[in-house]
Design a protein around this motif. Sequence first.
Motif, PDB file in Angstrom:
ATOM      1  N   PHE A 168       0.856  -1.177   0.000  1.00  0.00           N
ATOM      2  CA  PHE A 168       0.000   0.000   0.000  1.00  0.00           C
ATOM      3  C   PHE A 168       0.898   1.235   0.000  1.00  0.00           C
ATOM      4  O   PHE A 168       1.585   1.489   0.985  1.00  0.00           O
ATOM      5  CB  PHE A 168      -0.862  -0.040   1.270  1.00  0.00           C
ATOM      6  CG  PHE A 168      -1.887   1.054   1.395  1.00  0.00           C
ATOM      7  CD1 PHE A 168      -3.239   0.752   1.321  1.00  0.00           C
ATOM      8  CD2 PHE A 168      -1.520   2.385   1.605  1.00  0.00           C
ATOM      9  CE1 PHE A 168      -4.192   1.753   1.449  1.00  0.00           C
ATOM     10  CE2 PHE A 168      -2.475   3.379   1.733  1.00  0.00           C
ATOM     11  CZ  PHE A 168      -3.815   3.058   1.655  1.00  0.00           C
ATOM     12  N   PRO A 169       0.936   1.992  -1.099  1.00  0.00           N
ATOM     13  CA  PRO A 169       1.778   3.194  -1.113  1.00  0.00           C
ATOM     14  C   PRO A 169       1.083   4.299  -0.334  1.00  0.00           C
ATOM     15  O   PRO A 169       0.107   4.868  -0.801  1.00  0.00           O
ATOM     16  CB  PRO A 169       1.883   3.539  -2.592  1.00  0.00           C
ATOM     17  CG  PRO A 169       0.681   2.924  -3.219  1.00  0.00           C
ATOM     18  CD  PRO A 169       0.178   1.820  -2.331  1.00  0.00           C
ATOM     19  N   ASP A 170       1.589   4.587   0.850  1.00  0.00           N
ATOM     20  CA  ASP A 170       0.885   5.483   1.759  1.00  0.00           C
ATOM     21  C   ASP A 170       1.515   6.874   1.772  1.00  0.00           C
ATOM     22  O   ASP A 170       2.623   7.054   2.247  1.00  0.00           O
ATOM     23  CB  ASP A 170       0.919   4.878   3.167  1.00  0.00           C
ATOM     24  CG  ASP A 170       0.282   5.806   4.176  1.00  0.00           C
ATOM     25  OD1 ASP A 170      -0.622   6.558   3.775  1.00  0.00           O
ATOM     26  OD2 ASP A 170       0.701   5.766   5.345  1.00  0.00           O
ATOM     27  N   LEU A 171       0.778   7.833   1.253  1.00  0.00           N
ATOM     28  CA  LEU A 171       1.300   9.203   1.191  1.00  0.00           C
ATOM     29  C   LEU A 171       1.052   9.994   2.473  1.00  0.00           C
ATOM     30  O   LEU A 171       1.494  11.130   2.585  1.00  0.00           O
ATOM     31  CB  LEU A 171       0.674   9.952   0.003  1.00  0.00           C
ATOM     32  CG  LEU A 171       0.970   9.351  -1.375  1.00  0.00           C
ATOM     33  CD1 LEU A 171       0.472  10.270  -2.472  1.00  0.00           C
ATOM     34  CD2 LEU A 171       2.455   9.114  -1.545  1.00  0.00           C
ATOM     35  N   THR A 172       0.361   9.388   3.416  1.00  0.00           N
ATOM     36  CA  THR A 172       0.115  10.066   4.693  1.00  0.00           C
ATOM     37  C   THR A 172       1.420  10.531   5.328  1.00  0.00           C
ATOM     38  O   THR A 172       1.455  11.546   6.015  1.00  0.00           O
ATOM     39  CB  THR A 172      -0.574   9.102   5.687  1.00  0.00           C
ATOM     40  OG1 THR A 172      -1.583   8.386   5.011  1.00  0.00           O
ATOM     41  CG2 THR A 172      -1.167   9.846   6.863  1.00  0.00           C
ATOM     42  N   ARG A 208       6.767  -2.056 -10.368  1.00  0.00           N
ATOM     43  CA  ARG A 208       5.747  -1.909 -11.405  1.00  0.00           C
ATOM     44  C   ARG A 208       4.724  -3.017 -11.319  1.00  0.00           C
ATOM     45  O   ARG A 208       3.662  -2.934 -11.878  1.00  0.00           O
ATOM     46  CB  ARG A 208       6.405  -1.897 -12.777  1.00  0.00           C
ATOM     47  CG  ARG A 208       7.402  -0.766 -12.914  1.00  0.00           C
ATOM     48  CD  ARG A 208       8.041  -0.777 -14.277  1.00  0.00           C
ATOM     49  NE  ARG A 208       8.608  -2.077 -14.592  1.00  0.00           N
ATOM     50  CZ  ARG A 208       9.814  -2.442 -14.240  1.00  0.00           C
ATOM     51  NH1 ARG A 208      10.591  -1.640 -13.562  1.00  0.00           N
ATOM     52  NH2 ARG A 208      10.262  -3.634 -14.555  1.00  0.00           N
ATOM     53  N   GLY A 209       5.070  -4.061 -10.594  1.00  0.00           N
ATOM     54  CA  GLY A 209       4.129  -5.170 -10.444  1.00  0.00           C
ATOM     55  C   GLY A 209       3.017  -4.845  -9.462  1.00  0.00           C
ATOM     56  O   GLY A 209       2.087  -5.600  -9.314  1.00  0.00           O
ATOM     57  N   ARG A 210       3.135  -3.719  -8.773  1.00  0.00           N
ATOM     58  CA  ARG A 210       2.143  -3.373  -7.777  1.00  0.00           C
ATOM     59  C   ARG A 210       0.768  -3.210  -8.425  1.00  0.00           C
ATOM     60  O   ARG A 210       0.653  -2.885  -9.580  1.00  0.00           O
ATOM     61  CB  ARG A 210       2.533  -2.064  -7.109  1.00  0.00           C
ATOM     62  CG  ARG A 210       1.979  -1.898  -5.731  1.00  0.00           C
ATOM     63  CD  ARG A 210       2.286  -0.501  -5.250  1.00  0.00           C
ATOM     64  NE  ARG A 210       1.686   0.500  -6.130  1.00  0.00           N
ATOM     65  CZ  ARG A 210       0.392   0.774  -6.131  1.00  0.00           C
ATOM     66  NH1 ARG A 210      -0.414   0.138  -5.349  1.00  0.00           N
ATOM     67  NH2 ARG A 210      -0.082   1.700  -6.934  1.00  0.00           N
ATOM     68  N   GLY A 211      -0.265  -3.437  -7.635  1.00  0.00           N
ATOM     69  CA  GLY A 211      -1.606  -3.246  -8.189  1.00  0.00           C
ATOM     70  C   GLY A 211      -2.313  -4.571  -8.232  1.00  0.00           C
ATOM     71  O   GLY A 211      -3.210  -4.809  -7.462  1.00  0.00           O
ATOM     72  N   GLY A 212      -1.861  -5.461  -9.108  1.00  0.00           N
ATOM     73  CA  GLY A 212      -2.402  -6.817  -9.102  1.00  0.00           C
ATOM     74  C   GLY A 212      -1.973  -7.465  -7.803  1.00  0.00           C
ATOM     75  O   GLY A 212      -0.859  -7.268  -7.348  1.00  0.00           O
ATOM     76  N   LYS A 213      -2.846  -8.224  -7.188  1.00  0.00           N
ATOM     77  CA  LYS A 213      -2.503  -8.813  -5.904  1.00  0.00           C
ATOM     78  C   LYS A 213      -1.478  -9.903  -6.084  1.00  0.00           C
ATOM     79  O   LYS A 213      -0.567 -10.074  -5.317  1.00  0.00           O
ATOM     80  CB  LYS A 213      -3.752  -9.401  -5.228  1.00  0.00           C
ATOM     81  CG  LYS A 213      -4.556  -8.355  -4.497  1.00  0.00           C
ATOM     82  CD  LYS A 213      -3.782  -7.799  -3.309  1.00  0.00           C
ATOM     83  CE  LYS A 213      -4.343  -6.461  -2.890  1.00  0.00           C
ATOM     84  NZ  LYS A 213      -3.526  -5.698  -2.012  1.00  0.00           N
ATOM     85  N   VAL A 227      -9.072   4.117   7.776  1.00  0.00           N
ATOM     86  CA  VAL A 227     -10.537   4.108   7.817  1.00  0.00           C
ATOM     87  C   VAL A 227     -11.096   4.691   6.513  1.00  0.00           C
ATOM     88  O   VAL A 227     -12.045   4.153   5.938  1.00  0.00           O
ATOM     89  CB  VAL A 227     -11.049   4.896   9.047  1.00  0.00           C
ATOM     90  CG1 VAL A 227     -12.553   5.098   8.954  1.00  0.00           C
ATOM     91  CG2 VAL A 227     -10.695   4.151  10.323  1.00  0.00           C
ATOM     92  N   LEU A 228     -10.486   5.769   6.043  1.00  0.00           N
ATOM     93  CA  LEU A 228     -10.945   6.357   4.774  1.00  0.00           C
ATOM     94  C   LEU A 228     -10.874   5.320   3.660  1.00  0.00           C
ATOM     95  O   LEU A 228     -11.789   5.184   2.846  1.00  0.00           O
ATOM     96  CB  LEU A 228     -10.077   7.561   4.389  1.00  0.00           C
ATOM     97  CG  LEU A 228     -10.263   8.835   5.202  1.00  0.00           C
ATOM     98  CD1 LEU A 228      -9.288   9.914   4.737  1.00  0.00           C
ATOM     99  CD2 LEU A 228     -11.697   9.338   5.058  1.00  0.00           C
ATOM    100  N   HIS A 229      -9.772   4.570   3.654  1.00  0.00           N
ATOM    101  CA  HIS A 229      -9.572   3.608   2.578  1.00  0.00           C
ATOM    102  C   HIS A 229     -10.489   2.396   2.704  1.00  0.00           C
ATOM    103  O   HIS A 229     -11.112   1.977   1.729  1.00  0.00           O
ATOM    104  CB  HIS A 229      -8.107   3.168   2.543  1.00  0.00           C
ATOM    105  CG  HIS A 229      -7.833   2.083   1.549  1.00  0.00           C
ATOM    106  ND1 HIS A 229      -8.089   2.232   0.194  1.00  0.00           N
ATOM    107  CD2 HIS A 229      -7.358   0.829   1.701  1.00  0.00           C
ATOM    108  CE1 HIS A 229      -7.774   1.118  -0.430  1.00  0.00           C
ATOM    109  NE2 HIS A 229      -7.332   0.241   0.455  1.00  0.00           N
ATOM    110  N   THR A 230     -10.578   1.833   3.918  1.00  0.00           N
ATOM    111  CA  THR A 230     -11.332   0.589   4.056  1.00  0.00           C
ATOM    112  C   THR A 230     -12.828   0.834   4.212  1.00  0.00           C
ATOM    113  O   THR A 230     -13.628   0.311   3.439  1.00  0.00           O
ATOM    114  CB  THR A 230     -10.837  -0.223   5.270  1.00  0.00           C
ATOM    115  OG1 THR A 230     -10.930   0.597   6.431  1.00  0.00           O
ATOM    116  CG2 THR A 230      -9.401  -0.655   5.090  1.00  0.00           C
ATOM    117  N   ASP A 235      -9.844   5.328  -2.712  1.00  0.00           N
ATOM    118  CA  ASP A 235      -8.589   4.813  -3.257  1.00  0.00           C
ATOM    119  C   ASP A 235      -7.432   5.101  -2.295  1.00  0.00           C
ATOM    120  O   ASP A 235      -7.372   6.178  -1.697  1.00  0.00           O
ATOM    121  CB  ASP A 235      -8.346   5.464  -4.609  1.00  0.00           C
ATOM    122  CG  ASP A 235      -6.990   5.101  -5.157  1.00  0.00           C
ATOM    123  OD1 ASP A 235      -6.845   3.957  -5.616  1.00  0.00           O
ATOM    124  OD2 ASP A 235      -6.062   5.936  -5.084  1.00  0.00           O
ATOM    125  N   GLY A 236      -6.527   4.146  -2.177  1.00  0.00           N
ATOM    126  CA  GLY A 236      -5.461   4.253  -1.187  1.00  0.00           C
ATOM    127  C   GLY A 236      -4.599   5.500  -1.353  1.00  0.00           C
ATOM    128  O   GLY A 236      -4.287   6.190  -0.384  1.00  0.00           O
TER     129      GLY A 236
END
Lengths: 263, 333
Positions: B27-31, B296-301, B73-76, B81-82
């Motif tokens: 999860f790329p978290d910009l927080t 770059r593989g991020r996104g697909g689980k 909480v916003l995301h889930t 969107d994350g």
Amino acid sequence: MLVIDSLFKTFFPGSVNERRALVDVSLTLEEGDFVTVIGSNGAGKSTLLNAVSGRYTADAGTISIDNRTVNRLKEHRRARYIGRVFQDPMAGTAPNLTIEQNLALAERRGLSRGLGPSLGAKRRERFRTELRALELGLEDRLSAKVGLLSGGQRQALSLLMAGFTKPRILLLDEHTAALDPQRAALVAHLTETIVAQGRLTTLMVTHNMEQALALGNRLVMMHEGRIVFEASADEKKKLTVPLLLDEFAKIKGATFDDRALLN
Amino acid sequence: MIGALELGIIYGVMALGVYLTFRVLNFPDLTVDGSFTTGAAVAAAMITNGQNPVIATLAGGGAGLIAGAVTGVLHTKGRIDGLLAGILTMIALWSVNLRIMGTAKEGSTVAANLPLLRADTVYTPLRDAGLLRTWAGVAVLFVAVMALKLIVDWFLSTKLGLAIQATGDNGPMIRSFGVSTDGTTILTLAVSNGFVAACGALVAQYQGFADISMGIGLILVGLASVILGQAVLGQRFIWVSTFAVVFGAVLYRLIIFYAMRVGLDPNDMKLVTAALVVLALLLPRWGFLKRIPSLRGRGGKVPPRDAPPADGPAPSVDEPVGATAATTPGEGK
Ligand SMILES: Nc1ncnc2c1ncn2[C@@H]1O[C@H](COP(=O)(O)OP(=O)(O)OP(=O)(O)O)[C@@H](O)[C@H]1O
Ligand SMILES: [Mg+2]
């Protein structure tokens, strides 16, 4: 045991894309029943399994497990009672975790997950024993990442994991469909063993009529969101593939006739 | 140079936090751009108001914990969107941070910076003993951050930690085993931002001030640390990964230090950082540094990697697949 009562599910209701995936579906599984589900593409089989597992919420109807209505329970809460194996061999395991880690995750189904160690000598020993029964040599590869396994191996592991804690219900959605015939046969065989050993109440979707007849004690056929044919334990023993195909042709004709009548 | 080392080790705390979201949770978290400053602001305000610096630092971390939970909480629950959820929290924190610093400024409700020059900080004992900016100081900080690393290693090895790892790896699968992925996601974001904010508090005390803009671009510093560290040391095991990201944070500081040495301006550092991350993303595509994990593989689980599935999910492994833990003591040269 598992009682599905008048379940309805419509996708995109009221729009041009409206899809009535489940129409008044009722089905009761007694303890230890193993029901195979067949039906054409888009018949609603996966939707039925997803509604039971809580991935989709039904529009109307009730689902109860052991006389307890679970409609309101979220997917992860229902998971305490329900084990699943999916069509996609990638879906049932965590690829970047090791075999033993995956098994440790499965072992805690429905239990709290606190700050205790996730693995230990005793658990590993149990995992080895269980893996040995698969006869795939996985017991010697406990610390290999699951992503390194072949599709068939992963599906066998998924099956073992799904049944690991002997859940009340086992849901299998075309779990052999993505495998080559040989591996599919192996996984089908494992399914029989695992279901029999755990006396699991099972709902299995398949497109393979032979498999639908070979496995389980009951059979249902779905078409356009409805259960259109049911074979009880006695009836199923007498069923053959040509008889099933006949049945299927009849039903298609019938629904066609219905429509003709309505128009 | 020793200063850069010390600062790099301190930033290792942040790198551990970014590792938890970016690598473990996927999860790329910009927080973090906001929560880093929040930690600094809370600690600086409390210290200025006469609070014990250790408590102030912990409170800074606590504030980050809350910020991360908000993003979670916003995301889930909010299904936002994350990336956007992180941006929302980050932007909101800008105002919050100004207010927090305002609590320590007389005659004002907001403040863009707080000096800590004469205040007691967590480093005062080190400074008084004459250890700061010596090799001994480096050693003390290193031991402290390594202790934190071991806690992360332990946490990820617990039942809860394993559920978190599985959440990042295959969410639907672990839900089908009874884990609330909403819960694990919120928890991980909270812990991660707690680390980042605690790091902000430590950095503010080290440099002697908190500033509203100190967190800008921090996510790239975090990514650079994680990617660089894992590129050099690998990520075969968690204990290797966590060490690698701390190492990456130090390496990053050293690169910045030498970039300034050769005449670049502090203002150029954002560009240098972005360039570093871009390089780390592109080099593997050109066949350099194969160990650099593919972003770059991020996104697909279960991302289909360039390589066939047989060795797809273990991109850092140079050894033939199937090599086990016992046979690779030299992992991470
Ligand atoms: N998530 C969804 N969103 C919208 N429509 C859906 C969704 N899932 C299923 N449907 C629709 O509901 C109907 C039943 O689909 P379902 O997947 O249950 O069929 P199925 O019997 O499993 O078919 P198959 O044999 O192809 O797997 C189809 O018309 C399908 O397009
Ligand atoms: Mg289906």
